[in-house]
Design an enzyme around this catalytic site. Structure first.
Site, short mmCIF file in Angstrom:
data_model
loop_
_atom_site.label_atom_id
_atom_site.label_comp_id
_atom_site.label_asym_id
_atom_site.label_seq_id
_atom_site.Cartn_x
_atom_site.Cartn_y
_atom_site.Cartn_z
N CYS A 38 13.30 9.97 -13.82
CA CYS A 38 13.29 8.52 -13.99
C CYS A 38 14.20 7.84 -12.98
O CYS A 38 13.99 6.69 -12.65
CB CYS A 38 13.69 8.15 -15.41
SG CYS A 38 15.26 8.89 -15.86
N GLU B 126 22.96 5.06 -22.95
CA GLU B 126 23.28 6.39 -23.45
C GLU B 126 24.57 6.84 -22.78
O GLU B 126 25.05 6.24 -21.82
CB GLU B 126 22.15 7.36 -23.13
CG GLU B 126 20.84 6.84 -23.66
CD GLU B 126 19.81 7.91 -23.94
OE1 GLU B 126 19.66 8.25 -25.12
OE2 GLU B 126 19.18 8.40 -23.00
N ASN C 289 10.38 15.86 -18.83
CA ASN C 289 10.98 16.16 -17.52
C ASN C 289 12.37 16.80 -17.60
O ASN C 289 12.71 17.65 -16.80
CB ASN C 289 10.99 14.92 -16.62
CG ASN C 289 11.71 13.75 -17.23
OD1 ASN C 289 11.91 13.68 -18.44
ND2 ASN C 289 12.10 12.81 -16.40
N GLU D 18 14.79 4.28 -23.11
CA GLU D 18 15.06 4.68 -21.72
C GLU D 18 13.70 4.88 -21.08
O GLU D 18 12.99 5.84 -21.41
CB GLU D 18 15.85 6.00 -21.68
CG GLU D 18 17.23 5.92 -22.29
CD GLU D 18 18.20 5.06 -21.50
OE1 GLU D 18 17.87 4.67 -20.35
OE2 GLU D 18 19.27 4.78 -22.03
P1 NAD Z 1 5.49 9.44 -22.53
O1 NAD Z 1 5.87 8.03 -22.85
O2 NAD Z 1 4.07 9.74 -22.32
O3 NAD Z 1 5.97 10.43 -23.70
C1 NAD Z 1 7.32 10.49 -24.13
C2 NAD Z 1 7.34 10.95 -25.59
O4 NAD Z 1 6.72 9.96 -26.40
C3 NAD Z 1 6.59 12.25 -25.85
O5 NAD Z 1 7.30 13.01 -26.83
C4 NAD Z 1 5.28 11.74 -26.42
O6 NAD Z 1 4.65 12.69 -27.26
C5 NAD Z 1 5.73 10.53 -27.20
N1 NAD Z 1 4.70 9.49 -27.42
C6 NAD Z 1 3.61 9.23 -26.66
N2 NAD Z 1 2.93 8.19 -27.19
C7 NAD Z 1 3.61 7.79 -28.29
C8 NAD Z 1 3.42 6.75 -29.26
N3 NAD Z 1 2.38 5.91 -29.20
N4 NAD Z 1 4.32 6.62 -30.25
C9 NAD Z 1 5.39 7.44 -30.32
N5 NAD Z 1 5.60 8.45 -29.46
C10 NAD Z 1 4.74 8.61 -28.44
O7 NAD Z 1 6.39 9.85 -21.28
P2 NAD Z 1 6.35 11.24 -20.49
O8 NAD Z 1 5.15 11.22 -19.62
O9 NAD Z 1 6.61 12.36 -21.42
O10 NAD Z 1 7.66 11.08 -19.60
C11 NAD Z 1 7.68 10.48 -18.35
C12 NAD Z 1 8.25 9.07 -18.43
O11 NAD Z 1 9.55 9.12 -18.98
C13 NAD Z 1 8.41 8.42 -17.07
O12 NAD Z 1 7.96 7.08 -17.14
C14 NAD Z 1 9.91 8.43 -16.85
O13 NAD Z 1 10.41 7.46 -16.00
C15 NAD Z 1 10.42 8.29 -18.22
N6 NAD Z 1 11.79 8.79 -18.31
C16 NAD Z 1 12.80 7.88 -18.43
C17 NAD Z 1 14.12 8.31 -18.49
C18 NAD Z 1 15.25 7.33 -18.63
O14 NAD Z 1 16.33 7.77 -18.96
N7 NAD Z 1 15.05 6.06 -18.40
C19 NAD Z 1 14.40 9.67 -18.42
C20 NAD Z 1 13.33 10.57 -18.29
C21 NAD Z 1 12.03 10.11 -18.25
#
Ligand code: NAD
Length: 471
Positions: free
Chosen positions: A277, A451, A145, A243
């Protein structure tokens, strides 16, 4: 083809990821996908580079990071266009993000030589000091995102502290991460200090988490993924920074300027097409202002310009993928079946790409899925409350605790409610969640660690205590 960056090598990896442009639904780029052997090589390169990078003084590392920041600034327009096309975000937002990336690197370039240890008076006398030492190789796993912003929030403090990095961007959005890796090399940061390896999360991300030579994982993504990462990291007592998701409340008391707050409310839930998020996706309004607020909120929401991310007038672009749009559509239907009333939005645009107009559901109540689950799309749910206590209870009524806003002109009430809401970040009479100089992160199941600001330097270093006997 965009290639992996491992040390100073560009590698073709094992197969390719086709990156889709959300505004057209058409391929934008082919990107090499790392194989398990590529990932292991990236960690080995980072380990080799750590031996010299960690020995440089913070001042010397800072100087290289300043050059990196300047190069990012010089390439800001290129990075902004790449991000706008790859994520589908409005170009004005992407430009702000590219500037913020340069500022973040600059901040840590200048912060790290002010990150002091302590001299401690211990009972025994002698001299007791603390040192901040780097952790080693750090694995960074980031979502789609805010790809370059979130990568930078992690890599800038990690590198400043003397760690080396293996960065795994999301498969949907690897382009700016790869470009940042190239710019770091161009800035004179030694090969192996920052490696970039796109690849599937379940395989390459998971391998990075399980790798015995990786000291810490900095992760941003879904709460469910964070849970899996924490479980794997436990094997080696690996440090984790998480996060995760959010379902942030926007608490609106009736004493405010409803027109102004309605504009802010729309911006804070529909920016980045709701894929944020910190999106204030639960809007809690004092009952006496409910109707006035709804009228203004619907009007503002319907006036948002949804369209081509590269058009300067656009305020909301497409969602990242067909799947992400379907998730939002499904939630709108779920909300209706749970008894919520759809007031606007939820329409696809008659053009290619993953566009969906911003939707408002009114009549949210505790227990509804649309109230408790993160949708991560342009869907806002409005709820009402009668008392301050009820507002606090509703605000705290999910597993998440990332962010939120509170609107009131009553100072004492603002102070009371702000202290009672359990989120890592809260803004009073404001929609801003992120200040580069201040800590950012979640409570409850929204994450672990903070962070930004000087806090991030603590997250990417270990405190050592050294005692000198002087008698
Ligand atoms: P996701 O968890 O599907 O993927 C995030 C990253 O993790 C990607 O690079 C993905 O390839 C990797 N990944 C997926 N499965 C994994 C595993 N088993 N082991 C290691 N790595 C793995 O999340 P997304 O759909 O890319 O992002 C959206 C989510 O991110 C939402 O829930 C959002 O709230 C959260 N988010 C949080 C923040 C924050 O600062 N708290 C900021 C932005 C997004």
């Amino acid at each position: 083809m965009y290639k992996l960056l491992i040390g100073d090598q560009r590698r073709t990896g094992n197969g390719a990821i086709t990156v889709i442009e959300p505004a057209t639904g058409q391929p934008l780029a082919e990107v090499a996908a790392a194989s398990p052997a590529d990932l292991d090589d990236a960690v080995a390169e980072a380990k080799r580079a750590f031996a010299t990078w960690s020995k440089l003084t913070p001042v010397a590392r800072g100087e290289m990071l300043y050059r990196f920041a300047e190069l990012v600034r010089a390439h800001a327009e290129e990075l902004a266009v790449l991000e706008a096309r790859n994520v589908g975000k409005p170009i004005a937002d992407a430009r702000w993000e590219a500037g913020h990336v340069a500022e973040t690197i600059r901040y840590y370039a200048g912060a790290v030589d002010k990150f002091f240890g302590h001299t401690i008076s211990v009972k025994k006398g002698g001299l007791d000091i603390t040192l901040h030492v780097p952790l080693g190789v750090v694995g960074l796993i980031v979502p789609w995102n805010f790809p370059m912003v979130i990568a930078t929030w992690k890599l800038a403090p990690a590198l400043a502290c003397g760690n080396t990095v293996v960065l795994k961007p999301a498969s949907l959005t690897p382009l700016t991460a790869l470009r940042l890796g190239e710019l770091a090399l161009e800035a004179g940061i030694p090969p192996g200090v920052l490696n970039v390896v796109p690849g599937p999360g379940g395989e390459i991300g998971q391998r990075l988490v399980a790798h015995p030579d990786v000291a810490k994982i900095g992760f941003t993504g879904e709460t469910a993924t964070g849970r899996a990462i924490m479980a794997t990291a436990a094997q080696h007592i690996k440090r984790v920074g998480l996060e995760l998701g959010g379902k942030s409340p926007n608490i609106i008391f009736a004493d405010v300027d409803v027109e102004l707050v309605a504009r802010e409310a729309a911006n804070s839930v529909f920016a980045n097409a709701g894929q944020d998020c910190c999106a204030r996706s639960r809007i809690l309004v004092e009952r006496t202002a409910h109707q006035r607020f709804l009228e203004a909120f619907v009007r503002v929401t319907e006036s948002l310009v949804v369209g081509d991310p590269l058009d300067e007038q656009t305020q909301m672009g497409p969602l990242i993928s067909a799947r992400q749009r379907e998730i939002s559509e499904t939630y709108i239907a779920v909300g209706q079946s749970e008894g919520a009333r759809q007031l606007c939005g939820g329409q696809r645009l008659p053009r290619p790409g993953f566009f969906l107009t911003p939707a408002i559901l009114d009549g949210g109540r505790p227990g509804m899925r649309v109230v408790e689950e993160e949708i991560f799309g342009p869907v806002a749910v409005v709820m009402t409350f009668d008392t301050e206590e009820e507002a606090i209870e509703l605000a705290n009524g999910t597993i998440y605790g990332l962010s939120g806003s509170l609107w009131t002109n009553d100072l004492k009430r603002g102070l009371r409610v702000a202290q009672a809401v359990r989120t890592g970040v809260l803004s009073v009479n404001s929609s801003t969640s992120v200040h580069l100089q201040a800590p950012f992160g979640g409570m409850k199941q929204s994450g672990l660690g903070r962070e930004l600001g000087m806090h991030a330097l603590e997250q990417y270093s270990e405190v050592r205590n050294i005692y000198f006997e002087t008698q």
